[in-house]
Design an enzyme around this catalytic site. Structure first.
Site, PDB file in Angstrom:
ATOM      1  N   CYS A  21      14.103 -51.972   9.293  1.00  0.00           N
ATOM      2  CA  CYS A  21      14.606 -52.073  10.659  1.00  0.00           C
ATOM      3  C   CYS A  21      13.487 -51.641  11.599  1.00  0.00           C
ATOM      4  O   CYS A  21      12.955 -50.539  11.454  1.00  0.00           O
ATOM      5  CB  CYS A  21      15.823 -51.151  10.781  1.00  0.00           C
ATOM      6  SG  CYS A  21      16.432 -51.022  12.448  1.00  0.00           S
ATOM      7  N   ASN A  72      27.631 -42.736  13.754  1.00  0.00           N
ATOM      8  CA  ASN A  72      26.791 -41.560  13.516  1.00  0.00           C
ATOM      9  C   ASN A  72      26.788 -40.755  14.806  1.00  0.00           C
ATOM     10  O   ASN A  72      26.167 -41.166  15.790  1.00  0.00           O
ATOM     11  CB  ASN A  72      25.340 -41.992  13.259  1.00  0.00           C
ATOM     12  CG  ASN A  72      25.025 -42.198  11.797  1.00  0.00           C
ATOM     13  OD1 ASN A  72      25.525 -41.473  10.937  1.00  0.00           O
ATOM     14  ND2 ASN A  72      24.202 -43.184  11.513  1.00  0.00           N
ATOM     15  N   HIS A  76      31.396 -54.401  19.671  1.00  0.00           N
ATOM     16  CA  HIS A  76      32.021 -53.067  19.711  1.00  0.00           C
ATOM     17  C   HIS A  76      33.389 -52.983  20.395  1.00  0.00           C
ATOM     18  O   HIS A  76      34.128 -52.025  20.147  1.00  0.00           O
ATOM     19  CB  HIS A  76      31.082 -52.019  20.326  1.00  0.00           C
ATOM     20  CG  HIS A  76      29.740 -51.942  19.666  1.00  0.00           C
ATOM     21  ND1 HIS A  76      29.577 -52.074  18.299  1.00  0.00           N
ATOM     22  CD2 HIS A  76      28.499 -51.771  20.177  1.00  0.00           C
ATOM     23  CE1 HIS A  76      28.288 -51.981  18.008  1.00  0.00           C
ATOM     24  NE2 HIS A  76      27.621 -51.795  19.119  1.00  0.00           N
ATOM     25  N   SER A  88      19.109 -58.168  16.650  1.00  0.00           N
ATOM     26  CA  SER A  88      20.369 -57.590  17.110  1.00  0.00           C
ATOM     27  C   SER A  88      20.310 -57.329  18.614  1.00  0.00           C
ATOM     28  O   SER A  88      19.337 -56.763  19.117  1.00  0.00           O
ATOM     29  CB  SER A  88      20.597 -56.276  16.361  1.00  0.00           C
ATOM     30  OG  SER A  88      21.682 -55.590  16.924  1.00  0.00           O
ATOM     31  N   CYS A 108      19.747 -44.879  15.344  1.00  0.00           N
ATOM     32  CA  CYS A 108      18.623 -45.339  16.161  1.00  0.00           C
ATOM     33  C   CYS A 108      18.236 -44.351  17.259  1.00  0.00           C
ATOM     34  O   CYS A 108      19.042 -43.968  18.084  1.00  0.00           O
ATOM     35  CB  CYS A 108      19.048 -46.685  16.728  1.00  0.00           C
ATOM     36  SG  CYS A 108      18.302 -47.206  18.219  1.00  0.00           S
ATOM     37  N   GLY A 139      15.531 -49.965  21.271  1.00  0.00           N
ATOM     38  CA  GLY A 139      15.302 -50.991  22.277  1.00  0.00           C
ATOM     39  C   GLY A 139      16.224 -52.187  22.176  1.00  0.00           C
ATOM     40  O   GLY A 139      16.818 -52.455  21.130  1.00  0.00           O
ATOM     41  N   GLU A 140      16.372 -52.874  23.300  1.00  0.00           N
ATOM     42  CA  GLU A 140      17.097 -54.150  23.343  1.00  0.00           C
ATOM     43  C   GLU A 140      16.026 -55.241  23.250  1.00  0.00           C
ATOM     44  O   GLU A 140      15.246 -55.449  24.192  1.00  0.00           O
ATOM     45  CB  GLU A 140      17.885 -54.249  24.662  1.00  0.00           C
ATOM     46  CG  GLU A 140      18.339 -55.647  25.052  1.00  0.00           C
ATOM     47  CD  GLU A 140      19.109 -56.388  23.978  1.00  0.00           C
ATOM     48  OE1 GLU A 140      20.128 -55.870  23.489  1.00  0.00           O
ATOM     49  OE2 GLU A 140      18.684 -57.503  23.594  1.00  0.00           O
ATOM     50  N   SER A 146      26.091 -56.880  19.206  1.00  0.00           N
ATOM     51  CA  SER A 146      26.776 -55.585  19.218  1.00  0.00           C
ATOM     52  C   SER A 146      27.970 -55.710  20.155  1.00  0.00           C
ATOM     53  O   SER A 146      27.861 -55.465  21.354  1.00  0.00           O
ATOM     54  CB  SER A 146      25.824 -54.495  19.731  1.00  0.00           C
ATOM     55  OG  SER A 146      24.740 -54.375  18.851  1.00  0.00           O
ATOM     56  N   CYS A 187      24.426 -44.270  21.878  1.00  0.00           N
ATOM     57  CA  CYS A 187      23.111 -44.485  21.281  1.00  0.00           C
ATOM     58  C   CYS A 187      22.073 -43.475  21.768  1.00  0.00           C
ATOM     59  O   CYS A 187      21.858 -43.318  22.974  1.00  0.00           O
ATOM     60  CB  CYS A 187      22.671 -45.911  21.616  1.00  0.00           C
ATOM     61  SG  CYS A 187      20.975 -46.258  21.162  1.00  0.00           S
ATOM     62  N   CYS A 244      23.490 -47.531  26.339  1.00  0.00           N
ATOM     63  CA  CYS A 244      24.800 -47.530  25.671  1.00  0.00           C
ATOM     64  C   CYS A 244      25.196 -46.085  25.368  1.00  0.00           C
ATOM     65  O   CYS A 244      24.348 -45.272  24.975  1.00  0.00           O
ATOM     66  CB  CYS A 244      24.738 -48.335  24.377  1.00  0.00           C
ATOM     67  SG  CYS A 244      24.262 -50.048  24.657  1.00  0.00           S
ATOM     68  N   GLU A 285      10.389 -45.529  16.036  1.00  0.00           N
ATOM     69  CA  GLU A 285      10.748 -45.356  14.630  1.00  0.00           C
ATOM     70  C   GLU A 285      11.130 -46.669  13.961  1.00  0.00           C
ATOM     71  O   GLU A 285      11.605 -47.608  14.599  1.00  0.00           O
ATOM     72  CB  GLU A 285      11.888 -44.349  14.514  1.00  0.00           C
ATOM     73  CG  GLU A 285      13.108 -44.697  15.333  1.00  0.00           C
ATOM     74  CD  GLU A 285      14.143 -43.584  15.359  1.00  0.00           C
ATOM     75  OE1 GLU A 285      13.771 -42.414  15.526  1.00  0.00           O
ATOM     76  OE2 GLU A 285      15.332 -43.907  15.210  1.00  0.00           O
ATOM     77  N   CYS A 315      15.282 -47.280  25.906  1.00  0.00           N
ATOM     78  CA  CYS A 315      16.008 -48.515  26.198  1.00  0.00           C
ATOM     79  C   CYS A 315      16.733 -48.367  27.527  1.00  0.00           C
ATOM     80  O   CYS A 315      17.299 -47.318  27.819  1.00  0.00           O
ATOM     81  CB  CYS A 315      17.011 -48.799  25.086  1.00  0.00           C
ATOM     82  SG  CYS A 315      17.916 -50.341  25.323  1.00  0.00           S
TER      83      CYS A 315
HETATM   84  S1  SF4 Z   1      22.397 -49.634  21.286  1.00  0.00           S
HETATM   85 FE1  SF4 Z   1      20.591 -50.925  21.469  1.00  0.00          FE
HETATM   86  S2  SF4 Z   1      20.826 -51.832  23.521  1.00  0.00           S
HETATM   87 FE2  SF4 Z   1      22.189 -50.058  23.484  1.00  0.00          FE
HETATM   88  S3  SF4 Z   1      20.956 -48.366  24.310  1.00  0.00           S
HETATM   89 FE3  SF4 Z   1      20.735 -48.350  22.059  1.00  0.00          FE
HETATM   90  S4  SF4 Z   1      18.875 -49.475  21.667  1.00  0.00           S
HETATM   91 FE4  SF4 Z   1      19.552 -49.997  23.747  1.00  0.00          FE
END
Ligand code: SF4
Length: 356
Positions: A106, A294, A220, A195, A338, A163-164, A218, A120, A117, A92, A113
Protein backbone atom coordinates in the site's frame (compact mmCIF):
# COMPACT_ATOMS: atom_id res chain seq x y z
CA UNK A 1 26.55 21.54 -8.47
CA UNK A 2 24.54 20.10 -11.37
CA UNK A 3 21.01 19.22 -10.42
CA UNK A 4 20.35 15.52 -10.17
CA UNK A 5 17.60 13.94 -12.24
CA UNK A 6 15.24 11.24 -11.13
CA UNK A 7 15.50 7.77 -12.69
CA UNK A 8 11.73 8.00 -13.07
CA UNK A 9 11.90 11.19 -15.15
CA UNK A 10 12.10 9.62 -18.60
CA UNK A 11 12.20 12.98 -20.42
CA UNK A 12 15.23 14.22 -18.47
CA UNK A 13 16.97 10.84 -18.75
CA UNK A 14 16.44 10.86 -22.49
CA UNK A 15 17.92 14.32 -22.79
CA UNK A 16 21.00 13.18 -20.82
CA UNK A 17 21.19 10.15 -23.08
CA UNK A 18 21.20 12.32 -26.19
CA UNK A 19 23.79 14.67 -24.71
CA UNK A 20 26.08 11.71 -23.99
CA UNK A 21 25.19 9.91 -27.24
CA UNK A 22 24.10 6.71 -25.54
CA UNK A 23 22.19 4.04 -27.45
CA UNK A 24 18.54 4.02 -26.22
CA UNK A 25 18.77 0.24 -25.83
CA UNK A 26 21.38 0.67 -23.12
CA UNK A 27 19.00 2.97 -21.22
CA UNK A 28 16.23 0.39 -21.64
CA UNK A 29 18.60 -2.23 -20.18
CA UNK A 30 19.46 0.05 -17.27
CA UNK A 31 15.76 0.48 -16.55
CA UNK A 32 15.06 -3.25 -16.85
CA UNK A 33 17.75 -4.09 -14.33
CA UNK A 34 16.50 -1.42 -11.94
CA UNK A 35 12.72 -1.88 -12.21
CA UNK A 36 12.25 -5.50 -13.16
CA UNK A 37 15.29 -7.30 -11.85
CA UNK A 38 15.45 -5.04 -8.78
CA UNK A 39 19.21 -5.35 -8.76
CA UNK A 40 19.88 -1.86 -7.46
CA UNK A 41 21.42 1.30 -8.83
CA UNK A 42 25.00 0.05 -9.25
CA UNK A 43 23.94 -2.93 -11.31
CA UNK A 44 21.68 -0.65 -13.36
CA UNK A 45 24.54 1.77 -14.11
CA UNK A 46 26.72 -1.18 -15.16
CA UNK A 47 24.35 -1.68 -18.10
CA UNK A 48 25.62 1.57 -19.63
CA UNK A 49 28.78 1.98 -21.74
CA UNK A 50 31.87 2.26 -19.49
CA UNK A 51 32.74 5.79 -20.63
CA UNK A 52 29.43 7.31 -19.43
CA UNK A 53 28.87 5.32 -16.23
CA UNK A 54 30.45 7.84 -13.93
CA UNK A 55 28.56 10.76 -15.45
CA UNK A 56 25.24 8.92 -15.20
CA UNK A 57 25.95 7.74 -11.66
CA UNK A 58 26.60 11.34 -10.61
CA UNK A 59 23.54 12.73 -12.32
CA UNK A 60 20.84 10.13 -11.68
CA UNK A 61 18.99 10.03 -8.40
CA UNK A 62 17.74 6.47 -8.01
CA UNK A 63 16.07 6.94 -4.64
CA UNK A 64 14.21 10.18 -3.93
CA UNK A 65 13.13 8.68 -0.59
CA UNK A 66 15.22 7.69 2.40
CA UNK A 67 13.95 4.77 4.44
CA UNK A 68 13.82 6.06 8.01
CA UNK A 69 12.16 3.20 9.82
CA UNK A 70 10.98 -0.30 9.19
CA UNK A 71 8.57 -1.75 11.71
CA UNK A 72 7.55 -5.37 11.49
CA UNK A 73 4.38 -6.62 13.09
CA UNK A 74 4.97 -9.20 15.76
CA UNK A 75 1.64 -10.87 15.10
CA UNK A 76 1.26 -11.07 11.30
CA UNK A 77 3.09 -10.38 8.05
CA UNK A 78 2.62 -6.62 8.03
CA UNK A 79 5.57 -4.23 7.78
CA UNK A 80 5.34 -0.50 7.92
CA UNK A 81 7.96 1.51 6.07
CA UNK A 82 8.45 5.17 6.97
CA UNK A 83 10.22 7.18 4.28
CA UNK A 84 11.53 10.73 4.35
CA UNK A 85 11.38 12.94 1.24
CA UNK A 86 14.19 15.32 0.23
CA UNK A 87 12.06 18.11 1.73
CA UNK A 88 12.10 16.28 5.09
CA UNK A 89 8.47 15.09 5.11
CA UNK A 90 7.52 11.62 6.27
CA UNK A 91 5.32 9.23 4.30
CA UNK A 92 4.47 5.64 4.90
CA UNK A 93 3.95 2.47 2.93
CA UNK A 94 2.63 -0.81 4.27
CA UNK A 95 3.66 -4.26 3.13
CA UNK A 96 1.16 -7.01 3.78
CA UNK A 97 2.22 -10.62 3.56
CA UNK A 98 -0.86 -12.65 4.41
CA UNK A 99 -0.60 -16.40 4.82
CA UNK A 100 -1.99 -16.90 1.30
CA UNK A 101 1.43 -15.68 0.20
CA UNK A 102 0.15 -12.84 -1.97
CA UNK A 103 2.26 -9.88 -1.02
CA UNK A 104 0.50 -6.55 -1.25
CA UNK A 105 1.94 -3.07 -0.99
CA UNK A 106 0.00 0.00 0.00
CA UNK A 107 1.63 3.27 -1.07
CA UNK A 108 1.00 6.94 -0.31
CA UNK A 109 0.30 9.68 -2.83
CA UNK A 110 0.49 12.77 -0.60
CA UNK A 111 1.99 14.00 2.66
CA UNK A 112 -1.09 14.57 4.79
CA UNK A 113 -4.42 15.07 3.06
CA UNK A 114 -6.83 17.93 2.47
CA UNK A 115 -9.92 15.70 2.57
CA UNK A 116 -9.94 15.70 6.38
CA UNK A 117 -12.03 12.58 6.86
CA UNK A 118 -13.02 12.28 10.48
CA UNK A 119 -11.81 8.71 10.97
CA UNK A 120 -8.38 9.17 9.40
CA UNK A 121 -5.08 10.08 11.07
CA UNK A 122 -3.67 11.39 7.77
CA UNK A 123 -6.69 13.68 7.37
CA UNK A 124 -5.98 15.11 10.81
CA UNK A 125 -2.50 16.18 9.61
CA UNK A 126 -4.00 18.49 6.99
CA UNK A 127 -2.48 18.77 3.52
CA UNK A 128 1.29 19.18 3.48
CA UNK A 129 2.56 18.23 0.01
CA UNK A 130 1.91 16.21 -3.10
CA UNK A 131 4.34 13.38 -3.70
CA UNK A 132 6.21 13.42 -6.99
CA UNK A 133 6.05 10.54 -9.47
CA UNK A 134 9.52 9.47 -8.30
CA UNK A 135 8.50 9.52 -4.65
CA UNK A 136 5.51 7.29 -5.38
CA UNK A 137 7.49 4.89 -7.55
CA UNK A 138 10.37 4.74 -5.09
CA UNK A 139 8.02 3.35 -2.44
CA UNK A 140 7.40 0.45 -4.84
CA UNK A 141 11.09 0.05 -5.75
CA UNK A 142 12.32 -0.02 -2.16
CA UNK A 143 9.52 -2.29 -0.92
CA UNK A 144 10.00 -4.64 -3.88
CA UNK A 145 13.75 -4.80 -3.20
CA UNK A 146 13.05 -5.54 0.42
CA UNK A 147 10.69 -8.45 -0.26
CA UNK A 148 12.92 -9.74 -3.07
CA UNK A 149 15.45 -10.58 -0.33
CA UNK A 150 12.75 -12.79 1.21
CA UNK A 151 12.14 -14.53 -2.13
CA UNK A 152 8.84 -12.73 -2.61
CA UNK A 153 7.44 -10.37 -5.22
CA UNK A 154 4.99 -7.56 -4.70
CA UNK A 155 1.84 -8.93 -6.28
CA UNK A 156 -0.77 -6.28 -5.56
CA UNK A 157 -0.17 -2.55 -5.40
CA UNK A 158 -2.82 -0.34 -3.84
CA UNK A 159 -2.85 3.44 -3.67
CA UNK A 160 -4.57 3.48 -0.35
CA UNK A 161 -1.95 5.07 1.90
CA UNK A 162 -1.63 8.70 2.91
CA UNK A 163 -3.46 11.15 0.68
CA UNK A 164 -6.34 11.32 -1.78
CA UNK A 165 -4.73 10.10 -5.03
CA UNK A 166 -7.03 12.17 -7.24
CA UNK A 167 -5.95 15.36 -5.47
CA UNK A 168 -2.54 14.63 -6.97
CA UNK A 169 -4.00 13.39 -10.21
CA UNK A 170 -1.32 14.29 -12.73
CA UNK A 171 1.54 12.69 -10.75
CA UNK A 172 -0.59 9.63 -9.92
CA UNK A 173 -1.42 9.29 -13.60
CA UNK A 174 2.27 9.30 -14.53
CA UNK A 175 3.15 6.96 -11.69
CA UNK A 176 0.53 4.49 -12.94
CA UNK A 177 1.98 4.77 -16.45
CA UNK A 178 5.45 3.90 -15.05
CA UNK A 179 4.10 1.02 -12.97
CA UNK A 180 2.25 -0.50 -15.91
CA UNK A 181 4.51 0.50 -18.80
CA UNK A 182 6.81 -1.96 -20.55
CA UNK A 183 9.79 0.35 -19.88
CA UNK A 184 8.89 0.57 -16.21
CA UNK A 185 7.75 -2.20 -13.91
CA UNK A 186 5.38 -3.73 -16.45
CA UNK A 187 3.15 -4.61 -13.50
CA UNK A 188 -0.20 -6.14 -14.52
CA UNK A 189 -2.91 -3.46 -14.35
CA UNK A 190 -5.28 -6.06 -12.92
CA UNK A 191 -3.15 -6.07 -9.78
CA UNK A 192 -3.26 -2.35 -9.20
CA UNK A 193 -6.02 -0.65 -7.24
CA UNK A 194 -6.58 3.04 -6.60
CA UNK A 195 -8.67 4.08 -3.66
CA UNK A 196 -10.56 7.36 -3.52
CA UNK A 197 -12.98 9.13 -1.28
CA UNK A 198 -15.00 9.89 -4.40
CA UNK A 199 -14.03 12.51 -6.99
CA UNK A 200 -16.26 11.57 -9.92
CA UNK A 201 -14.57 13.35 -12.83
CA UNK A 202 -11.11 12.09 -11.87
CA UNK A 203 -12.42 8.54 -11.34
CA UNK A 204 -13.84 8.52 -14.84
CA UNK A 205 -10.67 9.97 -16.40
CA UNK A 206 -8.61 7.30 -14.64
CA UNK A 207 -10.95 4.51 -15.78
CA UNK A 208 -10.75 5.70 -19.38
CA UNK A 209 -6.95 5.89 -19.33
CA UNK A 210 -6.37 2.74 -17.28
CA UNK A 211 -9.47 0.57 -17.74
CA UNK A 212 -7.84 -2.45 -16.11
CA UNK A 213 -6.75 -0.64 -12.97
CA UNK A 214 -9.28 -1.28 -10.23
CA UNK A 215 -10.95 1.48 -8.29
CA UNK A 216 -12.09 1.41 -4.69
CA UNK A 217 -14.60 3.97 -3.49
CA UNK A 218 -14.50 4.83 0.20
CA UNK A 219 -18.26 5.07 0.53
CA UNK A 220 -18.68 4.37 4.26
CA UNK A 221 -22.30 5.59 4.33
CA UNK A 222 -25.18 5.97 1.91
CA UNK A 223 -27.14 8.41 4.01
CA UNK A 224 -25.93 11.80 2.80
CA UNK A 225 -25.99 13.39 6.28
CA UNK A 226 -23.93 10.59 7.82
CA UNK A 227 -21.45 10.66 4.96
CA UNK A 228 -21.01 14.41 5.29
CA UNK A 229 -20.45 13.99 9.00
CA UNK A 230 -17.44 11.73 8.50
CA UNK A 231 -16.22 12.88 5.04
CA UNK A 232 -16.35 16.67 4.55
CA UNK A 233 -15.76 16.24 0.80
CA UNK A 234 -19.12 14.45 0.59
CA UNK A 235 -20.80 17.89 0.53
CA UNK A 236 -19.31 18.46 -2.88
CA UNK A 237 -20.23 15.09 -4.35
CA UNK A 238 -23.54 13.73 -3.11
CA UNK A 239 -24.13 9.99 -2.94
CA UNK A 240 -26.50 10.15 -5.93
CA UNK A 241 -23.59 11.45 -8.05
CA UNK A 242 -21.34 8.69 -6.72
CA UNK A 243 -23.91 6.09 -7.71
CA UNK A 244 -23.94 7.43 -11.27
CA UNK A 245 -20.14 7.38 -11.26
CA UNK A 246 -20.04 3.71 -10.23
CA UNK A 247 -22.50 2.92 -13.03
CA UNK A 248 -20.25 4.76 -15.51
CA UNK A 249 -17.17 2.90 -14.24
CA UNK A 250 -19.07 -0.36 -14.72
CA UNK A 251 -19.71 0.65 -18.34
CA UNK A 252 -16.04 1.49 -18.97
CA UNK A 253 -14.33 -1.28 -16.99
CA UNK A 254 -14.73 -5.02 -16.82
CA UNK A 255 -13.48 -5.00 -13.22
CA UNK A 256 -15.93 -4.65 -10.40
CA UNK A 257 -15.73 -1.51 -8.30
CA UNK A 258 -14.65 -2.08 -4.72
CA UNK A 259 -16.92 -0.41 -2.18
CA UNK A 260 -15.07 0.33 1.05
CA UNK A 261 -17.34 0.54 4.07
CA UNK A 262 -15.85 1.36 7.45
CA UNK A 263 -18.00 -0.13 10.21
CA UNK A 264 -18.74 2.53 12.82
CA UNK A 265 -20.93 1.76 15.83
CA UNK A 266 -24.24 3.61 15.84
CA UNK A 267 -23.39 5.58 12.70
CA UNK A 268 -23.66 3.27 9.73
CA UNK A 269 -23.97 -0.27 11.07
CA UNK A 270 -27.70 -0.83 11.68
CA UNK A 271 -29.86 -3.25 9.74
CA UNK A 272 -31.60 -0.22 8.22
CA UNK A 273 -28.18 0.97 6.99
CA UNK A 274 -27.54 -2.46 5.48
CA UNK A 275 -30.90 -2.32 3.68
CA UNK A 276 -30.14 1.18 2.34
CA UNK A 277 -26.73 0.05 1.15
CA UNK A 278 -28.32 -2.89 -0.66
CA UNK A 279 -30.81 -0.54 -2.34
CA UNK A 280 -28.07 1.93 -3.26
CA UNK A 281 -25.91 -0.74 -4.89
CA UNK A 282 -28.74 -2.53 -6.65
CA UNK A 283 -27.86 -3.15 -10.30
CA UNK A 284 -24.19 -2.16 -9.91
CA UNK A 285 -21.21 -4.48 -10.38
CA UNK A 286 -19.49 -4.07 -7.05
CA UNK A 287 -17.70 -5.91 -4.29
CA UNK A 288 -18.34 -4.65 -0.79
CA UNK A 289 -15.44 -4.66 1.62
CA UNK A 290 -16.43 -4.10 5.24
CA UNK A 291 -13.58 -2.60 7.21
CA UNK A 292 -13.07 -2.88 10.96
CA UNK A 293 -12.26 0.57 12.33
CA UNK A 294 -8.77 1.20 13.74
CA UNK A 295 -9.41 3.85 16.42
CA UNK A 296 -7.33 7.05 16.27
CA UNK A 297 -6.65 9.47 19.13
CA UNK A 298 -8.04 12.47 17.27
CA UNK A 299 -11.51 11.00 16.85
CA UNK A 300 -12.57 9.65 20.26
CA UNK A 301 -16.22 9.98 19.23
CA UNK A 302 -15.85 7.21 16.65
CA UNK A 303 -16.09 3.62 17.80
CA UNK A 304 -15.77 0.53 15.66
CA UNK A 305 -18.71 -1.87 15.33
CA UNK A 306 -18.45 -5.09 17.27
CA UNK A 307 -17.52 -8.26 15.48
CA UNK A 308 -21.03 -9.57 15.95
CA UNK A 309 -22.56 -6.48 14.31
CA UNK A 310 -20.08 -6.70 11.44
CA UNK A 311 -20.95 -10.34 10.84
CA UNK A 312 -24.70 -9.65 10.93
CA UNK A 313 -24.26 -6.70 8.55
CA UNK A 314 -22.17 -8.82 6.19
CA UNK A 315 -24.77 -11.59 6.32
CA UNK A 316 -27.53 -9.12 5.36
CA UNK A 317 -25.55 -7.92 2.34
CA UNK A 318 -24.65 -11.43 1.23
CA UNK A 319 -28.25 -12.58 1.58
CA UNK A 320 -29.25 -9.76 -0.75
CA UNK A 321 -26.79 -11.11 -3.33
CA UNK A 322 -23.94 -8.65 -2.82
CA UNK A 323 -20.39 -10.00 -2.94
CA UNK A 324 -19.14 -9.03 0.51
CA UNK A 325 -15.95 -9.56 2.45
CA UNK A 326 -14.80 -8.38 5.83
CA UNK A 327 -11.28 -7.05 5.61
CA UNK A 328 -8.94 -8.79 7.95
CA UNK A 329 -7.10 -5.98 9.66
CA UNK A 330 -3.35 -6.63 9.61
CA UNK A 331 -0.65 -4.84 11.52
CA UNK A 332 -2.76 -3.44 14.37
CA UNK A 333 0.36 -3.54 16.56
CA UNK A 334 2.35 -1.33 14.15
CA UNK A 335 -0.19 1.47 13.83
CA UNK A 336 -1.16 0.28 10.37
CA UNK A 337 -4.07 2.72 10.08
CA UNK A 338 -3.15 5.21 7.39
CA UNK A 339 -1.08 8.10 8.76
CA UNK A 340 -1.08 6.93 12.38
CA UNK A 341 2.63 6.17 12.66
CA UNK A 342 3.83 9.21 10.69
CA UNK A 343 1.64 11.45 12.82
CA UNK A 344 3.22 10.05 15.99
CA UNK A 345 6.78 10.34 14.63
CA UNK A 346 6.13 13.92 13.47
CA UNK A 347 4.82 14.81 16.91
CA UNK A 348 7.81 13.20 18.59
CA UNK A 349 10.36 14.97 16.41
CA UNK A 350 8.69 18.37 16.84
CA UNK A 351 8.57 17.99 20.64
CA UNK A 352 11.14 20.07 22.50
CA UNK A 353 13.89 18.04 24.21
CA UNK A 354 12.66 19.06 27.71
CA UNK A 355 9.25 17.62 26.88
CA UNK A 356 10.57 14.13 26.19
S1 SF4 B 1 -9.27 8.66 4.31
FE1 SF4 B 1 -8.06 9.10 2.49
S2 SF4 B 1 -9.10 10.90 1.61
FE2 SF4 B 1 -9.81 10.77 3.73
S3 SF4 B 1 -8.40 12.08 4.89
FE3 SF4 B 1 -7.58 9.98 4.95
S4 SF4 B 1 -6.11 9.90 3.30
FE4 SF4 B 1 -7.45 11.67 2.92
Amino acid sequence: MTERISIHDSIAIDSLRRQRRVDPHRIARMRRVFYKKLEGSEAAIDELPVEVREAFAERIDFHPLRLEQRIDSASDGATKLVFVTAAGARVESVLLRPETGRTALCISSQVGCAANCDFCATGKMGFQANLSVGEMIDQVVQAAQLVAHEGRRVRNIVLMGMGEPFHNERAVDEALATLLGAEGFHHPASRVLISTVGIPEAMLRCARRFPDVGQALSLHAVRQDVREQIIPLARKHPVSELRETIASLNAIQSRTVMIEYLMLAGLNDSMADAAELVRFLDGLRVHVNLIPYNAIDDAPQLVGSTREVRDTFAHALKSAGLTTTIRYSMGADIEAACGQLVQRLDRESSRRPDET
